[in-house]
Design a protein around this motif. Structure first.
Motif: not given
Ligand code: G1P
Length: 288
Positions: A155-168
């Motif tokens: 099944e499909s997969v995307v790369a994730l990274r945690r970012v600071p809230r204002p950057d969402v």
């Protein structure tokens, strides 16, 4: 059941306005990080991950990208005459190693539309998407990390990274549950949300491995954020029919579509070169 993914779709039709005036006549993907065009880092990541067919989604003015992965007989002859075999071999290995096919995105209707433009070249098989604004440095190439999950789960997969809230507001953002360390089962995705409405701080970085059903979703999806056909919206639609995963990849990420990100990548990659590291550190000490 192991599904072998072979194809990498690399959208390169963007105008690169964030890096003007450099990008007025030079495609942003040809701007060098040290001495290597940024597109080469992306293509090598795909190749090192086991992807063998590169599909560029291009536009007018981007021919130099295809030329870069082709042979250059006159230049090679000069290098041979000068006895510069090291560079000759380097150039030839790029052209021997990589086969590029390309398709034009006829109108700039968004990332989703760019991926849809590659439909006939991809066919009915899973494929990877690599965005050339994102460079990830890790011993295990970022897209390989995603392929490992696709090969296991189908099944499909995307790369994730945690970012600071204002950057969402600069990214596609997911809502999900961590089912294994770093792996999230995704329940929803939203493109560039307002920080106050975002379902999490887990941002989609430009690496995807997608089930071919995405094409049907891309065909149906209506223009979204910015009036563009958004890949995130089509993925959210696919996620209503099939499981979808996100993986918090390991490695250093650079957004080189952004001026500061481009400079950071240049310095970091220069510091990895044995011939440049010493003198560059020295120089940085004197100016910092
Ligand atoms: C695109 C996608 C976005 C993703 C981002 C990653 O946005 O639409 O979902 O988070 O790439 O770099 P862009 O940067 O093209 O605006």
């Amino acid at each position: 059941m192991t599904i072998k993914v072979k194809k990498a779709v690399i959208p390169v039709a963007g105008l690169g306005t964030r890096l003007l005036p450099a990008t007025k006549t030079v495609p942003k993907e040809m701007l060098p990080i040290v001495d290597t065009p940024s597109i080469q880092y992306v293509v090598e990541e795909a190749f090192d991950s086991g992807l063998t067919e590169m599909i560029f989604v291009t536009a007018r003015g981007k021919d130099s990208l295809e030329d870069h992965f082709d042979f250059a007989p006159e230049l090679e002859q000069v290098l041979e005459q000068r006895g510069n075999t090291e560079m000759l071999e380097k150039l030839q290995s790029i052209s021997t190693m990589i086969d590029v096919v390309s398709v034009r995105q006829k109108k700039p209707l968004g990332l989703g539309h760019a991926v849809l433009s590659a439909r006939n070249l991809v066919g009915n098989e899973p494929f990877a998407v690599l965005l050339s604004d994102d460079i990830v440095d890790d011993p295990t190439p970022c897209v390989r990390q995603l392929l490992n999950i696709y090969e296991e789960k189908g099944e499909s997969v995307v790369a994730l990274r945690r970012v600071p809230r204002p950057d969402v507001k600069r990214y596609g953002i997911i809502q999900g549950r961590e089912i294994e360390p770093r792996t999230h089962a995704i329940d929803a995705m939203v493109e560039k949300p307002d920080p106050k409405d975002a379902p999490s701080e887990l941002a989609i970085v430009g690496r995807y491995v997608l089930h071919p059903d995405i094409f049907g979703c891309l065909e149906r999806v209506k223009p979204g954020k910015g009036g563009e056909i958004q890949l995130t919206d089509a993925m959210a639609d696919l996620n209503r029919q099939r499981k979808f995963y996100g993986y918090e990849f390991t490695g250093e990420h650079y957004d080189i579509g952004d001026k500061l990100g481009f400079v950071r990548a240049t310095v970091a990659y220069a510091l990895k070169r044995p011939d440049l590291a010493g003198p560059l550190k020295e120089f940085l000490r004197t100016i910092a």
